[in-house]
Design a protein around this motif. Structure first.
Motif, PDB file in Angstrom:
ATOM      1  N   UNK A  58      -3.303  -1.670  -6.467  1.00 55.60           N
ATOM      2  CA  UNK A  58      -4.492  -2.079  -5.370  1.00 55.60           C
ATOM      3  C   UNK A  58      -3.931  -1.459  -4.229  1.00 55.60           C
ATOM      4  N   UNK A  59      -2.326  -1.786  -4.264  1.00 50.03           N
ATOM      5  CA  UNK A  59      -1.626  -0.815  -2.624  1.00 50.03           C
ATOM      6  C   UNK A  59      -1.422   0.417  -3.559  1.00 50.03           C
ATOM      7  N   UNK A  60      -1.839   1.261  -3.978  1.00 52.79           N
ATOM      8  CA  UNK A  60      -1.321   2.709  -4.204  1.00 52.79           C
ATOM      9  C   UNK A  60      -2.837   3.294  -3.838  1.00 52.79           C
ATOM     10  N   UNK A  61      -2.507   3.887  -2.185  1.00 50.79           N
ATOM     11  CA  UNK A  61      -4.033   4.317  -1.554  1.00 50.79           C
ATOM     12  C   UNK A  61      -3.130   5.235  -0.858  1.00 50.79           C
ATOM     13  N   UNK A  62      -3.587   6.282  -0.729  1.00 49.95           N
ATOM     14  CA  UNK A  62      -3.933   7.809   0.534  1.00 49.95           C
ATOM     15  C   UNK A  62      -2.539   7.299   1.191  1.00 49.95           C
ATOM     16  N   UNK A 114      -7.304   1.358   6.657  1.00 47.65           N
ATOM     17  CA  UNK A 114      -8.297   1.327   7.225  1.00 47.65           C
ATOM     18  C   UNK A 114      -7.811   1.377   9.108  1.00 47.65           C
ATOM     19  N   UNK A 115      -6.718   1.821   8.625  1.00 48.06           N
ATOM     20  CA  UNK A 115      -6.165   2.427   9.699  1.00 48.06           C
ATOM     21  C   UNK A 115      -5.306   3.841   9.896  1.00 48.06           C
ATOM     22  N   UNK A 116      -5.122   4.338   8.634  1.00 50.26           N
ATOM     23  CA  UNK A 116      -4.215   5.902   8.358  1.00 50.26           C
ATOM     24  C   UNK A 116      -4.973   6.886   8.875  1.00 50.26           C
ATOM     25  N   UNK A 117      -4.481   6.905   9.901  1.00 50.12           N
ATOM     26  CA  UNK A 117      -5.866   8.116  10.674  1.00 50.12           C
ATOM     27  C   UNK A 117      -6.021   9.745   9.680  1.00 50.12           C
ATOM     28  N   UNK A 118      -4.987   9.889   8.846  1.00 53.11           N
ATOM     29  CA  UNK A 118      -5.124  11.083   7.763  1.00 53.11           C
ATOM     30  C   UNK A 118      -6.402  10.955   6.443  1.00 53.11           C
TER      31      UNK A 118
END
Ligand code: 4AD
Ligand code: MG
Length: 462
Positions: A63-67, A103-107
């Motif tokens: 689940x934590x493997x995100x962009x 939810x908060x990563x701008x890219x």
């Protein structure tokens, strides 16, 4: 196990060996029981595909493997069965270094505007575009040092803090340790720079040239490559307040030698980029400027036009074109005029020479007509002026007269004038704006996007 770079893995033969890679997640897709992760470590524009068997790893890790998250992956390197990549890693071990809250990563995966990316310049390195631009920027810096080193030039470090505004090239930034809220004053009411750090007013340099000449007149051929600062309030896509400049200076070279080298140097750098930055150029060609590679190849294959300022003015006066800025002999050329000559009239790079003395710096060698100087500006498609240079005035009396005519502080230049007293020789040099070069090499349209941390009026964030 020693980490391997993605670039190395993608280039090498597929052996089924066990490897370790580390990088940042660009994307993750899940299909049935398999997660496909595109991992990038900055070594190349390309990602390596990591294949994760979902049943073998804990759900919270997956689940934590995100962009944007950072991973270390151990696994075997296999030929890929999917399309779009030749190799992939079948993961046996995954270490999550840092999460990246989506939810908060701008890219996000969608494309972002260059304007938006400037507001998050601390993160924009992570985009494909800025990765490509920064790798090309590095390759150009390296190519520049290689070019000069291979030709016997010495890299001379000229000062960043200077006591003179000798060039008159632009507004300067003051350097001081005085308390601006409590300035010391002389009896006459002026600021007392005797009390300042250097005991006199100092500035950030606009150019290393004058000091570079001192080096050339002993070492023969030198170059500088350092930051320069101009406080001109020009908010254009071609101007920075802090930019890098390459300034070669050569004893015993005349203006023709200088032009020959400027052309050879620029072509060398274009070839260097085509030979060493192919994948990044192809990416930029596809995403940013579809004419990029063609333009680079065109400039490489064609000789630059050389003509005098006076001839250029005649062409511009005869042109069927509405100018924003008036033209006429004696006026400085604006970007619109420079680009007309290059892009419309000649359709190739142009070297303009022999400008009126009144619009050029004091140190340029006066021609026999006493009106023009041995200046040269190299004009490039899409850019305008990329190089400015000249043969230097080596005769003491003429140089002194020019300094006086232009009301420059003669006494501050005593050390510069000394070179004309003690074994003076004809010499020449030029300055290449590094960011203008990178604009040309990448097809980017704003100079703020080819330097890691742009400094422009009202902007010094990051
Ligand atoms: O033409 P310039 O002002 O020449 C000099 O400074 C000389 N001392 C060079 C020399 O003969 N050694 O500047 C040289 C180049 C320009 O052609 C342009 O490419 C770049 O520096 N340049 C700038 N680049 C970004 N932002 C600015 N504000 C720039 N001003 C000049
Ligand atoms: Mg110039």
């Amino acid at each position: 196990m020693k980490r391997k770079r993605v670039k190395e893995l993608l280039a090498g033969p597929v052996t089924g060996e066990k490897v370790l890679v580390k990088g940042w997640v660009r994307t993750k897709r899940e299909i049935k029981n398999v997660a496909f992760v595109a991992l990038n470590d900055g070594s190349t524009i390309n990602n390596i595909q990591v294949v994760i068997d979902i049943s073998l790893f804990p759900a919270d890790l997956l689940r934590d493997i995100t962009t944007g998250a950072s991973l270390g992956v151990t696994g075997t390197l296999e030929a890929s069965q999917g399309k779009g990549q030749s190799v992939e890693i079948l993961a046996s071990e995954v270490v999550l270094y840092g999460k990246c809250d989506p939810d908060i990563y701008p890219l996000q995966k969608k494309g972002h505007s260059m304007e938006f990316l400037r507001e998050i310049a601390h993160l924009r390195f992570r985009t494909n575009t800025f990765g490509a631009v920064m790798r090309i920027r590095h390759a150009m810096a390296f190519g520049i040092h290689k070019y000069f080193n291979d030709r016997g030039f010495f890299y001379l470090h000229t000062p960043v803090i200077t006591g003179s505004d000798a060039e008159g090239a632009g507004e300067m930034f003051h350097v001081t340790t005085l308390d601006l809220n409590d300035l010391p004053h002389t009896d006459k009411g002026a600021v007392d720079f005797e009390k300042d750090f250097f005991g006199k007013p100092t500035n950030l340099t606009v150019s290393g040239q004058l000091e570079g000449e001192l080096g050339a007149l002993a070492l023969g051929e030198i170059y500088t490559f350092g930051p320069t600062f101009r406080a001109e309030n020009s908010n254009t896509p071609r101007h920075l307040a802090e930019f890098w400049m390459i300034e070669p200076e050569m004893a015993f070279w005349d203006l023709n030698d200088n032009m020959d080298m400027a052309e050879d140097f620029l072509k060398y750098l274009i070839k260097y980029a085509l030979d060493n930055c192919r994948e990044d150029l192809e990416f930029l060609n596809k995403m940013i400027d579809k004419d990029l590679i063609e333009r680079l190849e065109f400039v490489l294959a064609n000789s630059f036009v050389r003509l005098t300022y006076t001839e250029a003015i005649k062409i511009l006066e005869a042109a069927d074109h509405k100018w924003e800025y008036e033209i006429g002999w004696g006026r400085d050329l604006q970007a619109e005029h420079e680009r007309y000559l290059v892009e419309v009239h000649f359709k190739r790079p142009v070297i303009l020479t022999d400008y009126p003395k009144a619009i050029k710096a004091f140190y340029m060698k006066l021609n026999d007509d006493s009106n023009t100087v041995r200046a040269m500006d190299v004009l490039f498609p899409g850019i305008g002026e990329i190089i400015g240079g000249s043969q230097r005035e080596e005769e003491l009396d003429k140089l002194t007269r020019r300094i006086e005519e232009m009301n420059l502080p003669l006494k501050d230049l005593w050390w510069y004038l000394d070179t004309r007293k003690f074994g003076t020789v004809p010499h020449s040099g030029f300055g290449l704006g590094f960011e203008r070069l990178i604009l040309f090499m990448t097809g980017m349209s704003n100079i703020r996007d080819v330097i890691p941390f742009p400094r422009t009026p009202r902007n010094a964030e990051f």
